[in-house]
Write a protein that holds these residues in place. Sequence first.
Motif, PDB file in Angstrom:
ATOM      1  N   VAL A 246      15.345   4.919  31.511  1.00 40.50           N
ATOM      2  CA  VAL A 246      16.556   5.001  32.322  1.00 40.50           C
ATOM      3  C   VAL A 246      17.736   5.500  31.506  1.00 40.50           C
ATOM      4  O   VAL A 246      18.601   6.249  32.008  1.00 40.50           O
ATOM      5  N   ALA A 247      17.780   5.150  30.224  1.00 36.79           N
ATOM      6  CA  ALA A 247      18.905   5.580  29.385  1.00 36.79           C
ATOM      7  C   ALA A 247      18.918   7.090  29.162  1.00 36.79           C
ATOM      8  O   ALA A 247      19.977   7.672  28.895  1.00 36.79           O
ATOM      9  N   ASP A 248      17.757   7.750  29.270  1.00 29.09           N
ATOM     10  CA  ASP A 248      17.704   9.210  29.122  1.00 29.09           C
ATOM     11  C   ASP A 248      18.578   9.899  30.160  1.00 29.09           C
ATOM     12  O   ASP A 248      19.098  10.999  29.919  1.00 29.09           O
ATOM     13  N   TYR A 249      18.738   9.275  31.321  1.00 27.55           N
ATOM     14  CA  TYR A 249      19.416   9.912  32.446  1.00 27.55           C
ATOM     15  C   TYR A 249      20.795   9.309  32.727  1.00 27.55           C
ATOM     16  O   TYR A 249      21.677   9.996  33.245  1.00 27.55           O
ATOM     17  N   PHE A 250      20.967   8.024  32.407  1.00 27.02           N
ATOM     18  CA  PHE A 250      22.211   7.348  32.756  1.00 27.02           C
ATOM     19  C   PHE A 250      22.954   6.764  31.559  1.00 27.02           C
ATOM     20  O   PHE A 250      23.928   6.044  31.740  1.00 27.02           O
ATOM     21  N   GLY A 251      22.474   7.056  30.358  1.00 27.36           N
ATOM     22  CA  GLY A 251      23.184   6.616  29.166  1.00 27.36           C
ATOM     23  C   GLY A 251      22.702   5.283  28.642  1.00 27.36           C
ATOM     24  O   GLY A 251      21.992   4.533  29.331  1.00 27.36           O
ATOM     25  N   PRO A 252      23.082   4.958  27.411  1.00 31.92           N
ATOM     26  CA  PRO A 252      22.539   3.769  26.738  1.00 31.92           C
ATOM     27  C   PRO A 252      22.915   2.454  27.390  1.00 31.92           C
ATOM     28  O   PRO A 252      22.261   1.431  27.159  1.00 31.92           O
ATOM     29  N   GLY A 253      23.980   2.436  28.207  1.00 31.15           N
ATOM     30  CA  GLY A 253      24.361   1.186  28.850  1.00 31.15           C
ATOM     31  C   GLY A 253      23.683   0.930  30.177  1.00 31.15           C
ATOM     32  O   GLY A 253      23.897  -0.118  30.804  1.00 31.15           O
ATOM     33  N   ALA A 254      22.853   1.872  30.626  1.00 27.53           N
ATOM     34  CA  ALA A 254      22.235   1.740  31.956  1.00 27.53           C
ATOM     35  C   ALA A 254      21.146   0.675  31.957  1.00 27.53           C
ATOM     36  O   ALA A 254      20.352   0.587  31.027  1.00 27.53           O
ATOM     37  N   ALA A 255      21.119  -0.105  33.004  1.00 28.83           N
ATOM     38  CA  ALA A 255      20.082  -1.126  33.171  1.00 28.83           C
ATOM     39  C   ALA A 255      19.012  -0.607  34.124  1.00 28.83           C
ATOM     40  O   ALA A 255      19.326   0.071  35.102  1.00 28.83           O
ATOM     41  N   PRO A 256      17.750  -0.907  33.865  1.00 32.43           N
ATOM     42  CA  PRO A 256      16.686  -0.431  34.754  1.00 32.43           C
ATOM     43  C   PRO A 256      16.663  -1.208  36.062  1.00 32.43           C
ATOM     44  O   PRO A 256      17.136  -2.352  36.128  1.00 32.43           O
ATOM     45  N   PRO A 257      16.107  -0.613  37.112  1.00 25.21           N
ATOM     46  CA  PRO A 257      15.971  -1.346  38.379  1.00 25.21           C
ATOM     47  C   PRO A 257      14.851  -2.369  38.306  1.00 25.21           C
ATOM     48  O   PRO A 257      13.998  -2.321  37.423  1.00 25.21           O
ATOM     49  N   LYS A 258      14.858  -3.279  39.253  1.00 24.41           N
ATOM     50  CA  LYS A 258      13.687  -4.123  39.465  1.00 24.41           C
ATOM     51  C   LYS A 258      12.627  -3.276  40.172  1.00 24.41           C
ATOM     52  O   LYS A 258      12.954  -2.472  41.050  1.00 24.41           O
ATOM     53  N   VAL A 259      11.366  -3.465  39.788  1.00 15.95           N
ATOM     54  CA  VAL A 259      10.266  -2.706  40.382  1.00 15.95           C
ATOM     55  C   VAL A 259       9.279  -3.698  40.990  1.00 15.95           C
ATOM     56  O   VAL A 259       8.864  -4.663  40.326  1.00 15.95           O
ATOM     57  N   PHE A 260       8.908  -3.447  42.241  1.00 12.52           N
ATOM     58  CA  PHE A 260       7.979  -4.332  42.945  1.00 12.52           C
ATOM     59  C   PHE A 260       6.739  -3.553  43.364  1.00 12.52           C
ATOM     60  O   PHE A 260       6.841  -2.470  43.939  1.00 12.52           O
ATOM     61  N   ALA A 261       5.580  -4.100  43.050  1.00 12.58           N
ATOM     62  CA  ALA A 261       4.314  -3.584  43.556  1.00 12.58           C
ATOM     63  C   ALA A 261       4.071  -4.170  44.944  1.00 12.58           C
ATOM     64  O   ALA A 261       4.479  -5.301  45.223  1.00 12.58           O
ATOM     65  N   VAL A 262       3.411  -3.401  45.806  1.00 14.52           N
ATOM     66  CA  VAL A 262       3.140  -3.862  47.166  1.00 14.52           C
ATOM     67  C   VAL A 262       1.654  -3.716  47.455  1.00 14.52           C
ATOM     68  O   VAL A 262       1.089  -2.616  47.317  1.00 14.52           O
ATOM     69  N   GLU A 263       1.030  -4.821  47.855  1.00 16.39           N
ATOM     70  CA  GLU A 263      -0.398  -4.847  48.174  1.00 16.39           C
ATOM     71  C   GLU A 263      -0.634  -5.381  49.578  1.00 16.39           C
ATOM     72  O   GLU A 263       0.172  -6.182  50.086  1.00 16.39           O
TER      73      GLU A 263
END
Length: 388
Positions: A246-263
């Motif tokens: 995520v930091a590659d695109y939004f900078g070093p202070g960017a936090a990643p999103p929560k990711v949910f798998a769906v089954e």
Amino acid sequence: MAAYDPDTDASLWGDPTTLVTADALRAAAQVLRDQYAHTVLCTPLAACSLGRVLRDGDARVEIAGNAALPEGVQVWLKLESSQTTGSFKVRGIQYKMHRVLHSSEGAALRQHGVLTFSAGNAGRAVAYLAKENALRATILLPDTVPQDRIALLESLRATCRRVPGQRLLEEASQCLAAEGQTLVHPFDDYDVIAGHGSCGLELLAQLRGILGDMDPAAPVPVDEVYVCCGGGGLVSGVAAALKLCVADYFGPGAAPPKVFAVEPVGADSMHRSVACGAHSWCAVDGAKGKTATAAHGLAPPFAGKCTFRHVQEYVDGVELVTDAELKHAVRYLYHEVGVVSEVSGAAAVAAVIKKYGAAASMPKRIVCLVSGRNIDPALLRDVMEERL
């Protein structure tokens, strides 16, 4: 002779001790972008007016027209359904083939061909890409697969073998030993996961184009991302990409999103694996490996070993949806968004509707991956006409 135990057959599983790295994800995305743009497409990220869900006294579920989202809420659909073979599978499988062809194993692949076991989108992607790369493809399928699906694979010059479902892995192991093909696993493979991660990096780039520079006071580009999960290859790659890059695109202070798998409820091997902390199989009515869902693309009887470790490391939760909720999401996508989705492909949307459809509030930014469009026309008609 001892009975065959697929859990102990190392030839059929990815290495659960090795997680994809940020560099591996970047390398895979660059290869696919630079060398295979004609087969692995950059898929659209479409804004979605996800309407509120109304439930009346008869438990019927309908979409409330184009009802507006709460103020400030944005929902996007990442349309992997627009890929060349109709699903995301070409990403990881193309990258796996590339890696093998450009390795010391390339000569053996060209001589003996490629093998996979799949009743659906992975088989279609392997057959298509083998034809594109002038390779022989052998697809092992459960003996319950309809003839029209076999005819489609054979039209791509693949050799199809029907096998009793409970013997699929044993047959794959025997073929690899006797005939020397290269296995392209439908999901449990490091390179397949890295290739699928290109979808996550592409998503970050698209969000960067939409959102621009982030507000330092709100450094999360998107709050939640929902991804379908069968064996776990797609969610493993996407989640790793979002968390690591995520930091590659939004900078070093960017936090990643929560990711949910769906089954699906009836094919919940990853949910079981996470719950017990160990790689697990599905079980219905006490029968190991049995599944019960209309989402056939999300119904391998087991989670991957390598993918399970990625889910443990990078995925924030596993959501379960019923077949009724999946079919409702197919209808929503068709009628309200104009997108044709297979039942499996609508899992992420089903999870968001279930979670937030009647909620008073929801996260500000959500992305749902629509993973595939390869639905039989007769089944689509039945889903469209069905009432819950």
